[in-house]
Motif scaffolding. Structure first.
Motif, PDB file in Angstrom:
ATOM      1  N   LEU A  16      24.348  70.364  65.066  1.00 29.34           N
ATOM      2  CA  LEU A  16      23.896  71.128  66.226  1.00 29.34           C
ATOM      3  C   LEU A  16      22.417  71.490  66.101  1.00 29.34           C
ATOM      4  O   LEU A  16      21.647  71.356  67.066  1.00 29.34           O
ATOM      5  N   ASN A  17      22.009  71.930  64.925  1.00 30.23           N
ATOM      6  CA  ASN A  17      20.615  72.282  64.705  1.00 30.23           C
ATOM      7  C   ASN A  17      19.709  71.062  64.934  1.00 30.23           C
ATOM      8  O   ASN A  17      18.661  71.140  65.586  1.00 30.23           O
ATOM      9  N   ALA A  18      20.151  69.910  64.426  1.00 29.53           N
ATOM     10  CA  ALA A  18      19.397  68.673  64.624  1.00 29.53           C
ATOM     11  C   ALA A  18      19.357  68.284  66.092  1.00 29.53           C
ATOM     12  O   ALA A  18      18.313  67.857  66.608  1.00 29.53           O
ATOM     13  N   ALA A  19      20.488  68.401  66.776  1.00 28.04           N
ATOM     14  CA  ALA A  19      20.545  68.028  68.195  1.00 28.04           C
ATOM     15  C   ALA A  19      19.617  68.895  69.029  1.00 28.04           C
ATOM     16  O   ALA A  19      18.942  68.403  69.944  1.00 28.04           O
ATOM     17  N   LEU A  20      19.546  70.187  68.729  1.00 24.87           N
ATOM     18  CA  LEU A  20      18.632  71.072  69.446  1.00 24.87           C
ATOM     19  C   LEU A  20      17.177  70.660  69.197  1.00 24.87           C
ATOM     20  O   LEU A  20      16.345  70.677  70.108  1.00 24.87           O
ATOM     21  N   ALA A  21      16.872  70.272  67.954  1.00 23.31           N
ATOM     22  CA  ALA A  21      15.513  69.850  67.622  1.00 23.31           C
ATOM     23  C   ALA A  21      15.159  68.538  68.314  1.00 23.31           C
ATOM     24  O   ALA A  21      14.055  68.380  68.855  1.00 23.31           O
ATOM     25  N   VAL A  22      16.086  67.592  68.317  1.00 29.32           N
ATOM     26  CA  VAL A  22      15.810  66.277  68.901  1.00 29.32           C
ATOM     27  C   VAL A  22      15.710  66.363  70.420  1.00 29.32           C
ATOM     28  O   VAL A  22      14.862  65.706  71.038  1.00 29.32           O
ATOM     29  N   THR A  23      16.557  67.179  71.048  1.00 29.66           N
ATOM     30  CA  THR A  23      16.445  67.324  72.503  1.00 29.66           C
ATOM     31  C   THR A  23      15.136  68.017  72.876  1.00 29.66           C
ATOM     32  O   THR A  23      14.540  67.719  73.925  1.00 29.66           O
ATOM     33  N   LYS A  24      14.662  68.926  72.015  1.00 29.90           N
ATOM     34  CA  LYS A  24      13.352  69.542  72.251  1.00 29.90           C
ATOM     35  C   LYS A  24      12.263  68.474  72.200  1.00 29.90           C
ATOM     36  O   LYS A  24      11.377  68.405  73.076  1.00 29.90           O
ATOM     37  N   TRP A  25      12.310  67.611  71.183  1.00 33.36           N
ATOM     38  CA  TRP A  25      11.345  66.515  71.068  1.00 33.36           C
ATOM     39  C   TRP A  25      11.402  65.592  72.282  1.00 33.36           C
ATOM     40  O   TRP A  25      10.368  65.196  72.819  1.00 33.36           O
ATOM     41  N   LYS A  26      12.604  65.284  72.735  1.00 27.22           N
ATOM     42  CA  LYS A  26      12.742  64.392  73.888  1.00 27.22           C
ATOM     43  C   LYS A  26      12.219  65.044  75.170  1.00 27.22           C
ATOM     44  O   LYS A  26      11.682  64.369  76.045  1.00 27.22           O
ATOM     45  N   ARG A  27      12.365  66.360  75.276  1.00 26.29           N
ATOM     46  CA  ARG A  27      11.789  67.047  76.437  1.00 26.29           C
ATOM     47  C   ARG A  27      10.268  67.030  76.362  1.00 26.29           C
ATOM     48  O   ARG A  27       9.583  66.823  77.361  1.00 26.29           O
ATOM     49  N   MET A  28       9.732  67.236  75.178  1.00 23.12           N
ATOM     50  CA  MET A  28       8.279  67.213  75.010  1.00 23.12           C
ATOM     51  C   MET A  28       7.714  65.815  75.250  1.00 23.12           C
ATOM     52  O   MET A  28       6.548  65.660  75.645  1.00 23.12           O
ATOM     53  N   SER A  29       8.535  64.788  75.044  1.00 24.61           N
ATOM     54  CA  SER A  29       8.110  63.399  75.254  1.00 24.61           C
ATOM     55  C   SER A  29       8.324  62.934  76.681  1.00 24.61           C
ATOM     56  O   SER A  29       7.959  61.810  77.024  1.00 24.61           O
ATOM     57  N   GLY A  30       8.925  63.772  77.518  1.00 24.12           N
ATOM     58  CA  GLY A  30       9.122  63.418  78.914  1.00 24.12           C
ATOM     59  C   GLY A  30      10.401  62.665  79.207  1.00 24.12           C
ATOM     60  O   GLY A  30      10.614  62.224  80.337  1.00 24.12           O
ATOM     61  N   PHE A  31      11.259  62.515  78.217  1.00 24.95           N
ATOM     62  CA  PHE A  31      12.527  61.819  78.440  1.00 24.95           C
ATOM     63  C   PHE A  31      13.491  62.711  79.223  1.00 24.95           C
ATOM     64  O   PHE A  31      14.121  62.283  80.181  1.00 24.95           O
ATOM     65  N   TYR A  32      13.603  63.959  78.794  1.00 22.72           N
ATOM     66  CA  TYR A  32      14.382  64.955  79.524  1.00 22.72           C
ATOM     67  C   TYR A  32      13.432  65.858  80.314  1.00 22.72           C
ATOM     68  O   TYR A  32      12.285  66.081  79.907  1.00 22.72           O
ATOM     69  N   LEU A  33      13.928  66.392  81.412  1.00 21.48           N
ATOM     70  CA  LEU A  33      13.163  67.371  82.180  1.00 21.48           C
ATOM     71  C   LEU A  33      13.073  68.668  81.387  1.00 21.48           C
ATOM     72  O   LEU A  33      14.054  69.097  80.765  1.00 21.48           O
ATOM     73  N   ASP A  34      11.905  69.294  81.388  1.00 24.56           N
ATOM     74  CA  ASP A  34      11.687  70.547  80.659  1.00 24.56           C
ATOM     75  C   ASP A  34      11.163  71.596  81.629  1.00 24.56           C
ATOM     76  O   ASP A  34       9.988  71.596  81.990  1.00 24.56           O
ATOM     77  N   ASP A  35      12.023  72.505  82.054  1.00 23.40           N
ATOM     78  CA  ASP A  35      11.645  73.521  83.038  1.00 23.40           C
ATOM     79  C   ASP A  35      11.020  74.759  82.414  1.00 23.40           C
ATOM     80  O   ASP A  35      10.420  75.572  83.124  1.00 23.40           O
ATOM     81  N   HIS A  36      11.166  74.945  81.093  1.00 23.63           N
ATOM     82  CA  HIS A  36      10.721  76.207  80.503  1.00 23.63           C
ATOM     83  C   HIS A  36       9.672  76.053  79.406  1.00 23.63           C
ATOM     84  O   HIS A  36       8.887  76.964  79.170  1.00 23.63           O
ATOM     85  N   SER A  37       9.638  74.932  78.698  1.00 25.10           N
ATOM     86  CA  SER A  37       8.649  74.700  77.636  1.00 25.10           C
ATOM     87  C   SER A  37       8.630  75.841  76.625  1.00 25.10           C
ATOM     88  O   SER A  37       7.577  76.327  76.222  1.00 25.10           O
ATOM     89  N   GLU A  38       9.812  76.257  76.200  1.00 20.29           N
ATOM     90  CA  GLU A  38       9.893  77.333  75.215  1.00 20.29           C
ATOM     91  C   GLU A  38       9.364  76.864  73.866  1.00 20.29           C
ATOM     92  O   GLU A  38       9.399  75.682  73.554  1.00 20.29           O
ATOM     93  N   TYR A  39       8.859  77.799  73.056  1.00 15.60           N
ATOM     94  CA  TYR A  39       8.407  77.425  71.719  1.00 15.60           C
ATOM     95  C   TYR A  39       9.486  77.678  70.676  1.00 15.60           C
ATOM     96  O   TYR A  39       9.384  77.205  69.539  1.00 15.60           O
ATOM     97  N   GLU A  40      10.527  78.405  71.071  1.00 14.60           N
ATOM     98  CA  GLU A  40      11.619  78.634  70.117  1.00 14.60           C
ATOM     99  C   GLU A  40      12.934  78.809  70.854  1.00 14.60           C
ATOM    100  O   GLU A  40      12.996  79.431  71.922  1.00 14.60           O
ATOM    101  N   SER A  41      13.996  78.226  70.297  1.00 11.40           N
ATOM    102  CA  SER A  41      15.341  78.456  70.805  1.00 11.40           C
ATOM    103  C   SER A  41      16.251  78.759  69.625  1.00 11.40           C
ATOM    104  O   SER A  41      16.058  78.243  68.513  1.00 11.40           O
ATOM    105  N   THR A  42      17.243  79.604  69.872  1.00 10.23           N
ATOM    106  CA  THR A  42      18.160  80.040  68.824  1.00 10.23           C
ATOM    107  C   THR A  42      19.584  80.028  69.342  1.00 10.23           C
ATOM    108  O   THR A  42      19.858  80.548  70.427  1.00 10.23           O
ATOM    109  N   PHE A  43      20.468  79.416  68.571  1.00  8.90           N
ATOM    110  CA  PHE A  43      21.888  79.427  68.913  1.00  8.90           C
ATOM    111  C   PHE A  43      22.620  80.374  67.978  1.00  8.90           C
ATOM    112  O   PHE A  43      22.493  80.286  66.750  1.00  8.90           O
TER     113      PHE A  43
END
Length: 394
Positions: free
Chosen positions: A354-381
């Motif tokens: 889960l920790n890895a998936a959150l990191a990779v989806t963040k990278w994919k949002r920063m790369s423009g693959f996923y839409l990023d509506d918030h551009s947060e610098y930190e997320s915590t589950f």
């Protein structure tokens, strides 16, 4: 177009032998020079584009859909009226880099599916070009044109047909020029590698000097054999060898990041920081402070409840970019927390994943693959709350 793919698929060879001008590009089968009638009753040449489904890495399976895309104007009947029996939708379909279709056609056979790609392609060509033949019997999609085979420059050792079938090949290509570093190949780092390795990134460099041990095996993706453990490989050597069966560009570095080598990370586009030592986190973030490198730091904190009957805790993803350096540096742990349950090598592969998936989806949002509506610098589950919270720059 891979010679190996042609040699192992009689249906593709049959299309070539019949004289069709075919090309295989980005997981798609393109048939060029297909005659059709335009709305002003002129004959033009279009391109039929089909997905490709693989039964094995080099052998085609049955087509996954009876539909195709078409590059050109909408084909018409000989009198200039639309060929409505195959019409599905007209729009701009960006299928892959350099492949943009204008139409989506549907011509389902009576049985409900095409048996192979020869049947699928020839059926569509027949329907589309029959109207052109009514105007000029000499026109034919079978041009016997020689198209020089072009070897695919993909990092993968076999076709990524999953992306082409989903129509996201163009988005998947956004990673092609990226060079990625993963520092730390423990539980979270190994799952990060597993997810990143299945994208089109050019290179993935692994930094870790630890040897693969039995306790690691229980929190890594896949299954590590007893024989592999007996070889006493470093983790990075093991992963480089394992993923080399799927792709190129996974490079092992049997070192720990320290003062003497930290600036090696300055040559990468993204660095996934998957370590549990606060001093290493601080070292990397400070060393890369004046670079353009994006650092994505991950961390976990797990503890037993007071009655020792359950586990509670969080996993965190913090991104350090040129605009968030200071705040990211203040958020990542500065000291080690050896008293936490995770430090005892607790087996929580699901939390690592889960920790890895959150990191990779963040990278994919920063790369423009996923839409990023918030551009947060930190997320915590938080596992006990089953809740994700985010922090955004003000």
């Amino acid at each position: 177009m891979s010679r190996l793919l042609i040699s192992r698929n009689s249906q593709l060879q049959r299309l070539i032998d019949d004289g069709y001008d075919i090309e295989i590009r980005s997981g798609h089968l393109l048939v060029h020079s297909v005659p059709y009638v335009t709305s002003n009753k002129q004959i033009a040449l279009g391109v039929v584009v089909s997905e490709m489904s693989m039964a094995t890495p080099d052998v085609l399976g049955r087509p996954s859909t009876h539909q195709v895309h078409f590059i050109g104007e909408h084909p018409c009947k000989a009198d200039g009226s639309d060929l409505i029996q195959i019409r599905c939708q007209s729009a701009e379909f960006k299928l892959a880099e350099g492949i943009t279709a204008q139409h989506w056609f549907s011509n389902k056979p009576q049985r409900g599916y095409y048996e192979d790609y020869y049947e699928k392609i020839t059926s569509y060509v027949r329907v589309i070009s029959s109207q052109a033949k009514a105007l000029d019997p000499s026109v034919d999609a079978r041009t016997f044109k020689t198209r020089e085979p072009i070897e695919d420059d993909s990092v993968f050792l076999y076709q990524d047909t999953a992306s082409s079938r989903a129509g996201i090949q163009r988005l998947a290509a956004r990673f092609q020029k990226q060079r990625i570093a993963i520092v730390g190949l423990g539980g979270t780092g190994s799952y990060t590698l597993d997810l990143v390795a299945k994208t089109h990134v050019a290179e993935i460099h692994l930094f870790d000097a630890d040897v693969l041990r039995p306790h690691n095996a229980f929190r890594l993706p896949g299954a590590v054999s007893r024989e592999m453990l007996d070889r006493e490989l470093t983790k990075v050597k093991y992963f480089s060898e394992n993923y080399s069966t799927m792709r190129r560009g996974v490079v092992p570095h049997e070192v720990m990041i320290a003062e003497n080598n930290v600036m090696e990370l300055a040559s990468f586009d993204y660095v996934f920081l998957c370590v549990d030592r606060g001093e290493v986190r601080q070292l990397v973030l400070r060393a890369l402070e004046d670079t353009q490198v994006v650092v994505i730091d991950v961390g976990m904190g797990l503890n037993l409840t007071d009655d020792q009957e359950s586990i509670w805790g969080t996993c965190r993803v913090t991104s350090s970019t040129p605009s968030t350096r200071a705040i990211a540096l203040s958020r990542v742990p500065k000291a080690d927390r050896d008293e936490e349950l995770y430090a005892s090598n607790i087996q929580v592969a699901d939390f690592n994943c889960l920790n890895a998936a959150l990191a990779v989806t963040k990278w994919k949002r920063m790369s423009g693959f996923y839409l990023d509506d918030h551009s947060e610098y930190e997320s915590t589950f938080s596992v006990n709350l089953n809740q994700v919270s985010r922090l955004e720059a003000q």
